[in-house]
Design an enzyme around this catalytic site. Structure first.
Site, short mmCIF file in Angstrom:
data_model
loop_
_atom_site.label_atom_id
_atom_site.label_comp_id
_atom_site.label_asym_id
_atom_site.label_seq_id
_atom_site.Cartn_x
_atom_site.Cartn_y
_atom_site.Cartn_z
N CYS A 53 -6.17 3.15 -4.80
CA CYS A 53 -6.63 2.47 -4.57
C CYS A 53 -6.12 2.26 -2.82
CB CYS A 53 -5.56 1.09 -4.98
SG CYS A 53 -6.83 0.99 -6.90
N GLU A 101 8.69 2.68 -6.71
CA GLU A 101 7.14 3.22 -6.56
C GLU A 101 7.16 4.09 -5.18
OE1 GLU A 101 3.04 2.66 -7.45
OE2 GLU A 101 3.79 1.31 -6.63
N TYR A 131 -1.21 9.75 -5.32
CA TYR A 131 -0.85 9.70 -3.79
C TYR A 131 0.28 10.67 -3.66
CZ TYR A 131 -2.36 5.10 -4.85
OH TYR A 131 -3.84 3.97 -5.34
N ARG A 188 -8.63 -0.24 -0.38
CA ARG A 188 -10.32 -0.54 -1.09
C ARG A 188 -10.48 -1.35 -2.40
NH1 ARG A 188 -11.29 2.02 -5.57
NH2 ARG A 188 -9.91 3.43 -6.67
N SER A 189 -9.83 -1.13 -3.20
CA SER A 189 -9.66 -2.02 -4.15
C SER A 189 -8.31 -2.92 -4.76
CB SER A 189 -10.21 -1.42 -5.52
OG SER A 189 -9.91 -2.01 -6.53
N CYS A 190 -8.25 -4.08 -4.71
CA CYS A 190 -7.10 -4.63 -4.96
C CYS A 190 -7.17 -5.80 -5.77
CB CYS A 190 -6.88 -5.50 -3.79
SG CYS A 190 -5.01 -6.49 -4.12
N ASP A 191 -6.54 -5.70 -6.94
CA ASP A 191 -6.33 -6.54 -8.16
C ASP A 191 -5.24 -7.40 -8.07
OD1 ASP A 191 -4.60 -7.71 -10.24
OD2 ASP A 191 -4.31 -6.52 -11.27
N TRP A 204 2.91 2.55 -14.06
CA TRP A 204 1.83 4.13 -14.30
C TRP A 204 1.52 4.42 -15.75
CZ3 TRP A 204 -1.40 5.60 -11.22
CH2 TRP A 204 -1.29 5.06 -10.06
N ARG A 220 -2.93 7.42 18.82
CA ARG A 220 -3.81 6.86 18.14
C ARG A 220 -4.39 7.81 16.71
NH1 ARG A 220 -5.91 5.42 23.72
NH2 ARG A 220 -7.67 7.03 23.41
N HIS A 234 -9.74 -8.32 -5.93
CA HIS A 234 -10.63 -9.25 -7.11
C HIS A 234 -9.52 -10.12 -7.78
CE1 HIS A 234 -10.19 -4.90 -7.38
NE2 HIS A 234 -9.54 -5.21 -8.37
N ILE A 235 -9.75 -10.58 -8.62
CA ILE A 235 -9.31 -11.79 -9.67
C ILE A 235 -9.62 -11.30 -11.25
CG2 ILE A 235 -8.00 -13.53 -10.84
CD1 ILE A 235 -8.48 -14.79 -8.16
#
Length: 311
Positions: free
Chosen positions: A192, A76, A140, A213-216, A98, A172, A254-255
């Protein structure tokens, strides 16, 4: 809950780094805010988390408390680097992670209750069908390699990063991201893991920070850790640097409620030693790596635990 020190085949000098992940999993189960989410399944979530993994000794955070199929995760990442956005290229490599999004779109648009396997077979067999129904929009890879600015110019963020790592490693400004506001509504899924920032130490070690920002956490995080580690190794090699730390920062972590029992099963297991990952050769450029270039040794995980993807 205090967890023991575990060393797998050898005794580790400090607490196993996988406990960072397990502690977070446990904390969400115990104290996460429960609410209905976009998918309708519901989650327990926390906000703002950080995990650190040291890659300098060759070990990589491929989780051991359940089997992680690391090759699809690396494939991936390689697909992202091509700038690709169509699942046909992934399916050719037998990567199906996907498919859910274009399949759901096809079913909704046509009313056809097609099976996933039949949909994937048609994507592979029919190039025109794949072009119409297999594309994920400007996700992406498109943003990493062909970001379009307001004047219509394309920007290759990865090529710029590699050049800066080589020419100005104290910068930087070594980062890339995929949150292109003007194109979010055309994406099958907004990014994500949206920002990657890099830092080179005075000793020539390359560190990578991923902001997600968002994670399973049960299903997706393991892929993000593995893909991130593979990317760090490739970039370090291209810039004649040594791998350093992989730092993962999560926003909404989150779960899903349909993963609760699976998460509890995973928590009952004791981590084993992380495997090592190395590159068998130096590719001519960041675009030249293949899955055969990645060598993973010493991976001895617990059995896989199944969980359905929330779409």
């Amino acid at each position: 809950m205090s967890r023991p020190i575990c060393g797998g085949a050898t005794t580790l000098a400090s607490r196993h780094p996988e406990y960072q992940y397990l502690d977070l999993l446990e904390r969400i189960l115990a104290h996460g805010d429960e609410r209905i989410d976009r998918t309708g399944i519901g989650t327990r979530s926390v906000f703002g988390e950080l995990l650190r993994f040291d890659l300098s000794g060759g070990q990589v955070p491929i989780l051991t408390t359940k089997r992680v199929y690391w090759k699809p995760a690396v494939r991936e990442m390689l697909w992202f680097l091509t700038g690709g956005t169509n699942i046909r290229d992934l399916l050719k490599d037998k990567v199906r992670i996907w498919t859910d999004w274009p399949l759901a779109h096809y079913r909704k648009a046509t009313g056809e209750a097609i099976a996933q396997g039949d949909f994937e077979a048609r994507i592979l067999a029919d190039e025109a069908f794949a072009a119409q129904w297999g594309d994920l929009g400007p996700v992406y890879g498109k943003q990493w390699r062909r970001w379009l600015d307001a004047e219509g110019r394309e920007h290759d963020q990865i090529a710029t990063l590699v050049d800066t790592l080589r020419r100005n490693p104290a910068s930087r400004r070594m980062l890339f991201h995929a949150w292109n506001v003007g194109e979010l509504d055309r994406m099958a899924l907004p990014p994500c893991h949206m920002v990657y920032q890099f830092h080179v130490t005075s000793r020539g070690r390359l560190n990578c920070l991923i902001f997600q920002r968002s994670c399973d956490l049960f299903l997706g995080a393991a892929f993000n850790f593995t893909g991130g580690a593979a990317l760090l190794l490739m970039l370090a090699q291209q810039a004649d640097l040594e791998p350093g730390e992989l730092i993962w920062v999560g926003g909404d972590v989150h779960i899903y409620l349909n993963h609760v029992e699976q998460a509890r099963e995973q928590l009952a297991r004791t981590p084993r030693a992380f495997p090592t990952m190395r590159l068998a050769r130096k590719a001519e450029s960041i675009d030249g790596y293949r899955i055969e270039d990645f060598v993973v040794d010493g991976y001895d995980p617990h059995p896989a635990i199944h969980g359905d993807v929330a779409v």
